[in-house]
Design a protein around this motif. Structure first.
Motif, short mmCIF file in Angstrom:
data_model
loop_
_atom_site.label_atom_id
_atom_site.label_comp_id
_atom_site.label_asym_id
_atom_site.label_seq_id
_atom_site.Cartn_x
_atom_site.Cartn_y
_atom_site.Cartn_z
N ILE A 1 -11.46 8.10 -55.12
CA ILE A 1 -12.76 8.47 -54.55
C ILE A 1 -13.34 7.31 -53.76
O ILE A 1 -13.62 7.41 -52.58
N TYR A 2 -13.47 6.16 -54.42
CA TYR A 2 -14.08 5.01 -53.77
C TYR A 2 -13.25 4.57 -52.56
O TYR A 2 -13.76 4.20 -51.52
N ASN A 3 -11.94 4.63 -52.74
CA ASN A 3 -11.04 4.19 -51.67
C ASN A 3 -10.45 5.33 -50.86
O ASN A 3 -9.43 5.16 -50.22
N LYS A 4 -11.06 6.48 -50.93
CA LYS A 4 -10.42 7.61 -50.24
C LYS A 4 -10.30 7.30 -48.74
O LYS A 4 -11.18 6.65 -48.16
N PRO A 5 -9.23 7.73 -48.13
CA PRO A 5 -9.00 7.35 -46.74
C PRO A 5 -9.91 8.11 -45.77
O PRO A 5 -10.45 9.16 -46.12
N HIS A 6 -10.04 7.55 -44.56
CA HIS A 6 -10.76 8.25 -43.50
C HIS A 6 -9.96 9.49 -43.12
O HIS A 6 -8.75 9.53 -43.28
N GLY B 1 -20.47 16.13 -35.41
CA GLY B 1 -19.71 15.95 -36.64
C GLY B 1 -18.48 16.85 -36.73
O GLY B 1 -17.79 16.85 -37.74
N TYR C 1 -13.51 13.52 -32.66
CA TYR C 1 -14.66 13.75 -33.53
C TYR C 1 -15.92 13.57 -32.69
O TYR C 1 -16.16 12.48 -32.14
N LYS D 1 -12.33 8.62 -32.11
CA LYS D 1 -11.03 8.91 -32.75
C LYS D 1 -10.24 9.98 -32.00
O LYS D 1 -9.73 10.94 -32.60
#
Lengths: 182, 145
Positions: free
Chosen positions: B26-31, B65, B125, B138
């Motif tokens: 969760i904390y490190n979830k990728p973009h 978004g 995006y 991106k």
């Protein structure tokens, strides 16, 4: 009524013709928050800015969703919970170089500037005053500045679970290369 | 070892494993991978731009978004530091061209530079409209026509 519109239109056109403008669409704004628990920084590389070197009028237009964080989770929290970028997609700064009379930015050189104006973020507008440097080569002006902003001044609520991870004051860095608009 | 000791130890280990997994996923979830992402909307550059210009609030609510697929003639490509921006210039404003500005993913930067002047499809995006341009981040080249 028609005449007034016509005259004011002409006047506007005339003043915008004579006043020399410098612009960019690729300005860089970074913000930085540092606490013992977490260092957070975010970058936006598509910042619009227009500077009128005669009057000193200075405008920035920033899209909040263009800020990129190292961690996806932080970017999500920032957009959804803090600045509510769906509701407030844009941030603007409208101000002036207050000591513009002391310099001619069309002439090559390095200048110390004082910028003052209104920063609108999260639907709230606050006065900002900061110092910066402007390095002109005639056709290009490189501008740099740093200032501090408090999230609470812009009614940005930080949830108590992460309050220790986010600084009370966020350092905002502005780096722009303005080009003479011909 | 008493039974309740075992249970406590088990819970403790479970807690540590859970916290580690939480941290990693969760904390490190990728973009999000915008190169592989499916487009939410697909239209011509003119259509997106006109919608933003004519009804900013409505367009912001619809497209901000979201992943947009934009078809149009790539007017030019700008570079600024490490940034490569593909530009669909669609109107003449007070300060030059207005249109759609797409910051490219690094692995698509060179590709887009070779496509100047061509009709292409770009995906990216959408972050909004700043009263002169629609901004995308991106971005990747989908196809050339």
């Amino acid at each position: 009524m028609k005449n007034i519109l016509l005259i004011s239109g002409l006047l506007f056109f005339a003043t915008s013709m004579f006043a020399q403008k410098y612009i960019t669409k690729t300005g860089h704004i970074m913000f930085y928050s540092d606490t013992p628990l977490e260092t957070i920084e975010a970058h936006n590389h598509q910042v619009n800015s227009v500077l009128d070197v005669e009057t000193g009028d200075f405008v920035f237009k920033v899209l909040i969703k263009s800020f990129e964080f190292e961690k996806a989770l932080m970017q999500e929290h920032f957009n959804e919970n803090f600045v509510e970028s769906d509701k407030y997609p844009n941030s603007t700064f409208k101000g002036k170089i207050v000591n513009i009379a002391d310099m001619d930015l069309t002439q090559p050189g390095e200048y110390e500037v004082v910028v003052e104006g209104d920063l609108t973020l999260h639907g709230e507008t606050q006065k900002v005053r900061t110092k910066g440097t402007m390095k002109s080569s005639g056709d290009k002006i490189e501008g740099n500045s740093k200032f501090m902003a408090k999230p609470e001044d812009y009614k940005i609520k930080i949830p108590s679970t992460v309050v220790n991870k986010i600084a009370d004051e966020i350092e905002v860095t502005v780096e722009i290369t303005l080009e003479k608009y011909k | 070892m008493k039974n309740w000791h075992k249970i406590l130890l088990g819970l403790f280990i479970l807690g540590i494993v859970g916290a580690t997994l939480g941290y990693v996923f969760i904390y490190n979830k990728p973009h999000r991978d915008y190169e592989k992402a499916k487009a939410d909307f697909s239209k011509t550059a003119e259509a997106f731009f006109e919608e933003y210009k004519n009804d900013k609030d409505q367009a912001q609510q619809t497209y901000n978004g979201k992943v947009l697929e934009v078809t149009g003639k790539l007017t030019h490509v700008e570079t600024a530091d490490s940034l490569t921006i593909a530009v669909f210039a669609l109107a003449e404003g007070l300060f030059g061209d207005e249109g759609i500005r797409c910051a490219m993913l690094p692995n698509h930067a060179q590709k887009v530079k070779d496509l100047e002047g061509r009709a292409i499809v770009l995906k990216g995006y959408c972050t909004g409209y700043n009263d002169t341009d629609v901004i995308m981040e991106k971005c990747s080249v989908v196809t050339m026509k």
